[in-house]
Each structure stands twice: as C-alpha cells, then as structure tokens.
Design an enzyme around this catalytic site. Structure first.
Site, PDB file in Angstrom:
ATOM      1  N   GLU A  43       6.590  -3.336  -5.539  1.00 18.70           N
ATOM      2  CA  GLU A  43       6.772  -3.877  -4.190  1.00 18.70           C
ATOM      3  C   GLU A  43       5.977  -5.170  -4.021  1.00 18.70           C
ATOM      4  O   GLU A  43       6.389  -6.064  -3.280  1.00 18.70           O
ATOM      5  CB  GLU A  43       6.383  -2.822  -3.142  1.00 18.70           C
ATOM      6  CG  GLU A  43       7.462  -1.750  -3.054  1.00 18.70           C
ATOM      7  CD  GLU A  43       6.976  -0.380  -2.632  1.00 18.70           C
ATOM      8  OE1 GLU A  43       5.876  -0.271  -2.079  1.00 18.70           O
ATOM      9  OE2 GLU A  43       7.711   0.599  -2.890  1.00 18.70           O
ATOM     10  N   GLY A  82      11.475   5.420  -3.918  1.00 16.40           N
ATOM     11  CA  GLY A  82      11.954   5.581  -2.551  1.00 16.40           C
ATOM     12  C   GLY A  82      13.440   5.857  -2.434  1.00 16.40           C
ATOM     13  O   GLY A  82      14.003   5.776  -1.349  1.00 16.40           O
ATOM     14  N   SER A 118      10.051   8.750  -6.675  1.00 18.23           N
ATOM     15  CA  SER A 118      10.677   9.929  -6.076  1.00 18.23           C
ATOM     16  C   SER A 118      10.161  11.252  -6.643  1.00 18.23           C
ATOM     17  O   SER A 118      10.936  12.202  -6.806  1.00 18.23           O
ATOM     18  CB  SER A 118      12.207   9.840  -6.193  1.00 18.23           C
ATOM     19  OG  SER A 118      12.697   8.737  -5.454  1.00 18.23           O
ATOM     20  N   ASN A 174      -0.086   6.982  -3.227  1.00 21.38           N
ATOM     21  CA  ASN A 174      -0.011   5.616  -2.701  1.00 21.38           C
ATOM     22  C   ASN A 174       0.617   5.658  -1.312  1.00 21.38           C
ATOM     23  O   ASN A 174       1.825   5.847  -1.177  1.00 21.38           O
ATOM     24  CB  ASN A 174       0.827   4.769  -3.673  1.00 21.38           C
ATOM     25  CG  ASN A 174       1.056   3.358  -3.150  1.00 21.38           C
ATOM     26  OD1 ASN A 174       0.451   2.940  -2.161  1.00 21.38           O
ATOM     27  ND2 ASN A 174       1.937   2.623  -3.819  1.00 21.38           N
ATOM     28  N   GLU A 195       6.904   3.044 -13.381  1.00 28.76           N
ATOM     29  CA  GLU A 195       7.581   3.206 -12.094  1.00 28.76           C
ATOM     30  C   GLU A 195       8.915   2.456 -12.139  1.00 28.76           C
ATOM     31  O   GLU A 195       8.965   1.256 -11.791  1.00 28.76           O
ATOM     32  CB  GLU A 195       6.713   2.635 -10.963  1.00 28.76           C
ATOM     33  CG  GLU A 195       5.475   3.437 -10.671  1.00 28.76           C
ATOM     34  CD  GLU A 195       5.135   3.420  -9.178  1.00 28.76           C
ATOM     35  OE1 GLU A 195       4.871   4.496  -8.636  1.00 28.76           O
ATOM     36  OE2 GLU A 195       5.175   2.347  -8.547  1.00 28.76           O
ATOM     37  N   HIS A 228       2.210  -3.401  -8.623  1.00 23.84           N
ATOM     38  CA  HIS A 228       3.238  -2.510  -8.066  1.00 23.84           C
ATOM     39  C   HIS A 228       4.516  -3.310  -7.829  1.00 23.84           C
ATOM     40  O   HIS A 228       4.456  -4.477  -7.403  1.00 23.84           O
ATOM     41  CB  HIS A 228       2.745  -1.897  -6.751  1.00 23.84           C
ATOM     42  CG  HIS A 228       3.623  -0.769  -6.301  1.00 23.84           C
ATOM     43  ND1 HIS A 228       4.839  -0.980  -5.701  1.00 23.84           N
ATOM     44  CD2 HIS A 228       3.500   0.572  -6.415  1.00 23.84           C
ATOM     45  CE1 HIS A 228       5.410   0.188  -5.445  1.00 23.84           C
ATOM     46  NE2 HIS A 228       4.618   1.150  -5.871  1.00 23.84           N
ATOM     47  N   LYS A 281       1.064   3.333   0.688  1.00 25.23           N
ATOM     48  CA  LYS A 281       1.762   2.075   1.022  1.00 25.23           C
ATOM     49  C   LYS A 281       1.319   1.622   2.430  1.00 25.23           C
ATOM     50  O   LYS A 281       0.171   1.836   2.794  1.00 25.23           O
ATOM     51  CB  LYS A 281       3.270   2.238   0.870  1.00 25.23           C
ATOM     52  CG  LYS A 281       3.627   2.796  -0.527  1.00 25.23           C
ATOM     53  CD  LYS A 281       5.079   2.716  -0.874  1.00 25.23           C
ATOM     54  CE  LYS A 281       5.289   3.277  -2.291  1.00 25.23           C
ATOM     55  NZ  LYS A 281       6.659   3.138  -2.763  1.00 25.23           N
TER      56      LYS A 281
HETATM   57  P1  13P Z   1       8.152   7.130  -3.939  1.00 17.94           P
HETATM   58  O1  13P Z   1       7.380   8.338  -4.438  1.00 17.94           O
HETATM   59  O2  13P Z   1       8.262   7.075  -2.461  1.00 17.94           O
HETATM   60  O3  13P Z   1       9.454   6.978  -4.668  1.00 17.94           O
HETATM   61  O4  13P Z   1       7.258   5.852  -4.338  1.00 17.94           O
HETATM   62  C1  13P Z   1       6.775   5.730  -5.622  1.00 17.94           C
HETATM   63  C2  13P Z   1       5.815   4.619  -5.646  1.00 17.94           C
HETATM   64  O5  13P Z   1       6.187   3.470  -5.500  1.00 17.94           O
HETATM   65  C3  13P Z   1       4.388   4.955  -5.818  1.00 17.94           C
HETATM   66  O6  13P Z   1       3.617   3.815  -6.039  1.00 17.94           O
END
Ligand code: 13P
Length: 257
Positions: free
Chosen positions: A97, A180, A219, A9, A174, A95, A11
């Site tokens: 976010e 992150g 992560s 992803n 997740e 997601h 983002k």
């Molecule tokens: P990170 O791998 O940067 O922690 O993000 C995970 C994520 O949100 C994947 O959709």
C-alpha cells in the site's frame, strides 16, 4: 527451529477508544498464544497508547513505516530514533500500500526499491527489526512474474546491506492480489513462493536462510490460518483486516502455536 510470528497491521483504522477495546480483548486471551511471537502495528499516533498497554506483556509492537533519513526537513516523516522512543521492536518496510499508493510518484521501480533498501538499513542500524514486505501485483501474477519480482527486491536488499543483515530481519510475502480481497493464496502456492525466497537466500548464506522468519500476508482469517501456518516455510502471518477483531486475531495467533 524458527518461532512463529503473527503481526497485526491495523493500517489506518481505529480510534483511541477502539484501540483500547482491541488491546483489552487481545491481552485477556494472551495466555492462549504465549508460545508464538505476536506484534501489533497501530497507526503511529497510537504507538504511545499501545506501548503503555503492552509493556508488561509478551506482545511487541512496531510502526507501519519509517523514513530512510535520521532527522531533518522531511515533513510528515517519522525516523527510526523516534520509533525507538516509543519502544518499537519492529517496523514494516515496503508494504504494497505504501509502494502503490504513495509510490513517491515519478520514481521508477528501481529507485523505489533502493529507497526501501535504505529504510531497511536505517532500521537495522537503529536496532529495529524490519519486516520487509514483498509481493507481486495482480498483473505480475497473471504474467507469471512472481519469482522475478521477489528476486529483484531480495537481491537489492542483499547487495546493498549484505546477506548477514537479513539475519536481523523478517520477510513477509504479501501478494497484492490477496490483500483485502478475501482471496488468500492457497497454502501450496504460498509455500512454493516462501521456499523460493529461502532458497535464494541460501545461495548467499545457508544459516541466515534457515533462521529467517518468512510470514505470509493476504486475507488470512481465523478459519484459514492453520493450513497456511502448517506449511514448512511459512513462519506465521502478517494480518490486516482480521487483526482489528480481538477474537479473530487471537484465533489466528492460536493457529501459529
Ligand atoms: P488483509 O489481511 O486485510 O488482506 O491485509 C493483509 C496486509 O496487507 C497486512 O499487511
């Protein structure tokens, strides 16, 4: 036997130049992970570029979001038929976010969960595999509410679409506290939650529970992917930051084979 899936992803990162470098870097090493399913999730504006680069490879691609509506006056939204125009096999839904930062402010949690279930339904109707992201916030984690949060969303999707619809989906656990932050869940913690998800589906339909891929995200890096992916109920990963570096992403894909 479930095939592992590693999903990158991106983002809201990159440019068409950096996307080219990343795609070239992954494609030149693609033979090293050919027995895993791998998919990339660029920002929507780069879908055409990704489609052109990956069409003759085994790597698939998808979008980071979709509208629950098919067409109409929904400025800024992207529909499932549009994603089909760009050859998307997958779409991320729910997601954290999107839930937290674009949580359709003013909506209560239950309404938001129903919108996610509607997006899920729209994706499956249009033949796109939804990857439904579920995870608890840091506060919910501290309060021991992980299973409650996960059960709520799973149950809404099952109630609204029927458990059989899950056989066309992928789930991703997740935990928001791991995204992150550099602090991945331990393999044991993630395994426990994945097993809880599978058991909950099993109550409705053992066959779907056995076949559905459940990914872990939060992560995941080149050096912690293998112990996570070796857990019996972890079928690969949803990777954020580490999917932006070709060598690190390939290392993660190799940990899944
Ligand atoms: P990170 O791998 O940067 O922690 O993000 C995970 C994520 O949100 C994947 O959709």
């Amino acid at each position: 036997m479930r095939k592992p899936l590693v999903a990158g992803n991106w983002k809201m990162n990159g440019s068409s130049t950096s996307a080219k470098t990343l795609l070239d870097g992954i494609l030149t090493q693609a033979e090293s992970f050919s027995s895993a399913d791998v998919a990339l999730f660029p920002p929507a504006v780069y879908l055409r570029q990704v489609q052109e680069a990956l069409t003759n490879s085994d790597i698939r691609w998808g979008a980071q979001n979709l509208s629950q509506f098919k067409h109409g006056a929904y400025t800024g939204e992207i529909s499932a038929p549009m994603l089909n125009d760009f050859g998307c096999k997958y779409v991320l839904i729910g997601h954290s976010e999107r839930r937290c930062l674009y949580a359709e402010i003013g909506l209560d949690q239950l309404v938001l969960d129903y919108i996610i279930a509607e997006k899920y339904s729209m994706a499956t109707q249009e033949g796109i595999t939804p990857i439904i992201c579920i995870g608890e916030s840091p506060e919910e984690h501290a309060d021991g509410k992980t299973e409650e949060v996960i059960a709520r969303l799973l149950d809404i999707v099952i109630d609204q679409n029927g458990v059989k619809a899950l056989s066309q989906a992928v789930l991703a656990y997740e935990p928001v506290w791991a995204i992150g932050t550099g602090k991945s869940a331990t393999p044991e913690w993630a395994q426990e939650v994945h097993s809880f998800m599978r058991e909950r589906i099993k109550k409705h339909d053992p066959e779907t529970a056995e076949s559905i891929q459940i990914l872990y995200g939060g992560s995941v890096k080149g050096d912690n992917a293998a112990p996570l992916f070796s857990m019996p109920d972890i079928d690969g990963g949803l990777i954020g930051g580490a999917s932006l570096d070709a060598n690190e992403f390939v290392q993660i894909c190799m940990a899944a084979v």
